[in-house]
Design a protein around this motif. Structure first.
Motif, short mmCIF file in Angstrom:
data_model
loop_
_atom_site.label_atom_id
_atom_site.label_comp_id
_atom_site.label_asym_id
_atom_site.label_seq_id
_atom_site.Cartn_x
_atom_site.Cartn_y
_atom_site.Cartn_z
N ASP A 64 8.13 -0.84 11.73
CA ASP A 64 8.01 -1.90 11.08
C ASP A 64 7.89 -1.46 9.61
O ASP A 64 6.83 -0.83 9.06
CB ASP A 64 6.60 -2.83 11.42
N VAL A 65 9.04 -1.57 8.60
CA VAL A 65 9.05 -0.80 7.48
C VAL A 65 9.02 -1.95 6.52
O VAL A 65 9.89 -2.92 6.61
CB VAL A 65 10.15 0.24 7.54
N LYS A 66 8.35 -1.94 5.22
CA LYS A 66 8.52 -2.86 4.40
C LYS A 66 8.41 -1.88 2.94
O LYS A 66 7.61 -1.28 2.89
CB LYS A 66 7.57 -3.91 4.33
N ASP A 67 9.58 -2.41 2.05
CA ASP A 67 9.44 -1.67 0.86
C ASP A 67 9.47 -0.28 0.84
O ASP A 67 8.54 0.45 0.02
CB ASP A 67 8.21 -2.22 -0.10
N LYS A 90 7.67 1.62 3.27
CA LYS A 90 6.68 2.16 3.50
C LYS A 90 6.45 1.48 5.07
O LYS A 90 6.80 0.49 5.38
CB LYS A 90 5.33 1.69 3.05
N ILE A 91 6.12 2.58 5.90
CA ILE A 91 5.65 2.13 7.28
C ILE A 91 4.41 1.27 7.47
O ILE A 91 3.31 1.67 7.28
CB ILE A 91 5.73 3.52 8.28
N GLN A 92 4.52 0.06 7.83
CA GLN A 92 3.53 -0.82 7.94
C GLN A 92 2.80 -0.77 9.34
O GLN A 92 1.53 -0.60 9.60
CB GLN A 92 4.06 -2.54 8.05
N SER A 93 3.76 -0.42 10.25
CA SER A 93 2.86 -0.12 11.55
C SER A 93 4.17 0.70 12.52
O SER A 93 5.22 0.56 12.20
CB SER A 93 2.55 -1.31 12.42
N GLU A 118 0.64 6.66 15.85
CA GLU A 118 0.84 5.49 15.27
C GLU A 118 0.11 5.45 14.19
O GLU A 118 0.50 4.99 12.82
CB GLU A 118 0.41 4.25 15.99
N ALA A 163 1.04 4.85 9.84
CA ALA A 163 0.79 3.70 9.25
C ALA A 163 0.46 3.98 7.52
O ALA A 163 -0.30 4.80 7.34
CB ALA A 163 -0.56 3.07 9.87
N GLY A 164 1.32 3.12 6.87
CA GLY A 164 1.13 3.37 5.27
C GLY A 164 1.80 4.58 4.67
O GLY A 164 1.77 4.57 3.29
N GLN A 165 2.50 5.42 5.59
CA GLN A 165 3.27 6.38 5.06
C GLN A 165 4.53 6.11 4.49
O GLN A 165 5.17 5.18 5.16
CB GLN A 165 3.39 7.65 5.94
#
Length: 161
Positions: free
Chosen positions: A76-79, A81-84, A103, A107-109
């Protein structure tokens, strides 16, 4: 399919004469030939939310095509960044399992090949109950976990739009 069910956070719907219940894929696969299912239950449905950025890759046994190591990855990527991330593993150990350490590392990378490579390093370190047979030793399977985690995640990342 178990790795995919784990990566897609599937719900397994079970039914018996006593009623119906739902079990998350993470709670369904418990051990070698052991699942969270009663003898009188049948699987009626498997449900999961669609995911755009997901992929599966495996090292397979040439005659049967069963996974020696199989990895399903969903991002799950947004803007940027990997959200999850959710990563399911089969073949390497006695039962399908999630690679939660990988996982968490993602996250956050930034959604990048570098982040994937770093997270995939030594991905097999926390895998317990490694299989060993005439097709692959436990050590080989452990080493291949990281290789196929990287491949599946790279394919999933390519699907991010």
């Amino acid at each position: 399919f178990p790795a995919v069910m784990l990566a897609l956070d599937a719900e397994i719907h079970l039914k018996s004469a006593a009623g119906a219940r739902v079990v998350k894929a993470g709670d369904f696969f418990q051990g070698l030939f052991t699942v969270n299912m009663q003898p009188d239950e049948i699987i009626t449905t498997v449900r999961f939310a669609p995911v755009k950025a997901a992929a599966y890759d495996k090292l397979y046994q040439k005659a049967s095509h069963y996974a020696i190591v199989g990895v399903a990855a969903a991002l799950d990527v947004k803007d940027g960044k990997i959200q999850s991330a959710r990563i399911g593993l089969t073949g390497a150990s006695t039962h399908a399992t999630r690679l939660t350490r990988v996982e968490q590392a993602l996250a956050g990378q930034a959604a990048s090949k570098d982040a994937i490579e770093k997270a995939a390093q030594d991905a097999g370190a926390d895998v317990s109950d490694l299989n060993a047979d005439i097709h692959a030793s436990a050590e080989y399977r452990k080493a291949m976990v990281g290789v196929f985690v990287k491949r599946a995640l790279t394919k999933a990342l390519a699907r991010v739009s």
